[in-house]
Design a protein around this motif. Structure first.
Motif, mmCIF file in Angstrom:
data_model
loop_
_atom_site.group_PDB
_atom_site.id
_atom_site.type_symbol
_atom_site.label_atom_id
_atom_site.label_comp_id
_atom_site.label_asym_id
_atom_site.label_seq_id
_atom_site.Cartn_x
_atom_site.Cartn_y
_atom_site.Cartn_z
ATOM 1 N N ASP A 6 3.429 -38.246 22.345
ATOM 2 C CA ASP A 6 3.306 -37.724 20.980
ATOM 3 C C ASP A 6 3.768 -36.269 20.977
ATOM 4 O OD1 ASP A 6 2.363 -40.232 20.158
ATOM 5 O OD2 ASP A 6 0.291 -39.687 20.568
ATOM 6 N N ASP A 7 2.950 -35.356 20.468
ATOM 7 C CA ASP A 7 3.364 -33.948 20.445
ATOM 8 C C ASP A 7 2.744 -33.148 21.600
ATOM 9 O OD1 ASP A 7 0.854 -34.165 19.287
ATOM 10 O OD2 ASP A 7 1.256 -32.770 17.653
ATOM 11 N N GLY A 90 -0.995 -30.786 21.596
ATOM 12 C CA GLY A 90 -0.751 -31.563 20.392
ATOM 13 C C GLY A 90 -1.717 -31.198 19.289
#
Length: 166
Positions: A6-7, A90
């Motif tokens: 993801d981030d 994230g």
């Protein structure tokens, strides 16, 4: 090795993490609560092991596994240690099979062997009791003096200064 999920972005020393994880698994607790975790985790969370493997971790090698009995359903919280660094945080925790996993740095825990390192904290895993032995008969080693001494040494690198654990 750079891993992006993801981030989140991580720099992982796979060799050191895998070696540490293998040693943890070999010497980890084999009480009923832990054995139940190992036996039931794949039934409830089929992607958990492969998620941990991305970090070089063995599911049987948590640094800490905390079981709670909630009406014949076990709730587990756990911590896994990864050699490496968090390069980018994230916006939200990681999630696999509905389990929220918090990557974090905790300077209070002594892991000089793996420095730099970070932790994957498992917030809550609900698992059924799958062992043949009755849950009510299992004694947690966390209440035994030898286990408490071991945990103090592991977490702090030494025994506590006060005499709460002898």
């Amino acid at each position: 090795m750079i891993l992006q999920i993801d981030d989140w972005k991580f720099d992982i020393d796979m060799e050191r993490t895998m070696e540490y994880s293998a040693n943890e698994a070999a010497g980890h607790c084999d009480c009923g609560y832990c054995r139940n975790f190992y036996a039931a985790v794949d039934l409830q969370y089929p992607n958990f092991r492969s998620f941990l493997a991305q970090f070089g971790l063995n599911a049987e090698a948590p640094d800490e596994l905390m079981p709670f009995d909630l009406n014949q359903q076990m709730c587990y919280m756990g911590v896994y240690v990864v050699a490496g660094r968090i390069l980018q945080k994230g916006k939200q925790n990681l999630c696999v099979d509905g389990i929220f996993i918090s990557p974090e740095i905790d300077s209070q825990i002594n892991h000089n062997v793996l420095m730099p390192c970070f932790y994957l904290t498992i917030d809550q895993m609900d698992l059924p009791w799958v062992l043949d032995e009755p849950m009510k008969d299992v004694v947690s080693p966390a209440n035994l003096p030898d286990f408490l001494k071991k945990m103090w040494r592991k977490l702090l690198g030494r025994r506590p200064k006060d005499n709460t654990v002898s």
